[in-house]
Design a protein around this motif. Sequence first.
Motif, short mmCIF file in Angstrom:
data_model
loop_
_atom_site.label_atom_id
_atom_site.label_comp_id
_atom_site.label_asym_id
_atom_site.label_seq_id
_atom_site.Cartn_x
_atom_site.Cartn_y
_atom_site.Cartn_z
N LEU A 82 -4.93 94.23 -48.95
CA LEU A 82 -5.89 93.43 -49.72
C LEU A 82 -6.44 94.16 -50.94
CD1 LEU A 82 -7.86 91.85 -46.74
CD2 LEU A 82 -6.04 90.79 -48.11
N GLU A 83 -6.18 95.45 -51.03
CA GLU A 83 -6.71 96.25 -52.13
C GLU A 83 -6.24 95.70 -53.48
OE1 GLU A 83 -5.78 100.38 -51.68
OE2 GLU A 83 -6.94 100.55 -49.83
N GLY A 84 -7.18 95.59 -54.40
CA GLY A 84 -6.86 95.14 -55.74
C GLY A 84 -6.68 93.63 -55.89
N ARG A 85 -6.89 92.89 -54.83
CA ARG A 85 -6.75 91.42 -54.88
C ARG A 85 -8.10 90.81 -55.25
NH1 ARG A 85 -1.15 90.67 -54.02
NH2 ARG A 85 -0.52 92.02 -52.31
N ASP A 86 -8.09 89.89 -56.19
CA ASP A 86 -9.34 89.26 -56.63
C ASP A 86 -9.96 88.40 -55.54
OD1 ASP A 86 -9.22 90.38 -59.17
OD2 ASP A 86 -8.07 88.71 -59.98
N PHE A 87 -9.14 87.67 -54.80
CA PHE A 87 -9.63 86.76 -53.77
C PHE A 87 -8.99 87.15 -52.45
CE2 PHE A 87 -9.51 84.37 -57.80
CZ PHE A 87 -10.87 84.17 -57.95
#
Length: 111
Positions: A82-87
């Motif tokens: 999930l790292e770096g994901r906006d949502f």
Amino acid sequence: MVKSVRVIGCISSQVRQQIVFRSMIRIFSQGPTSNLKMEWAYSDEGPCDVRILDLDDDSNLELASAGGPGVLAFISSNPQRLEGRDFALSKPLRGQDFLQLLQRLESVVSS
């Protein structure tokens, strides 16, 4: 006041994930306490304004990088995916986290 309807779907091999999202959308759509500006509807089939990809399914990793129509949101039990994901949402899914995600998405899908 008529709310704009946006469609959200979940791509996961776990039917349980789809059921959870469908249920939460129904709950948030019925109550005035959610403070949502839009009306959200769940669909198992496209087209969707927002697609939630379950990154615990290795087959969805390719979809995550390919993009496509609508906004992509992600869910996983692995924080590194999930790292770096906006949502992004962590498993197990909590209602408050999902509500906050919907509120953030409203600014993106409103145009």
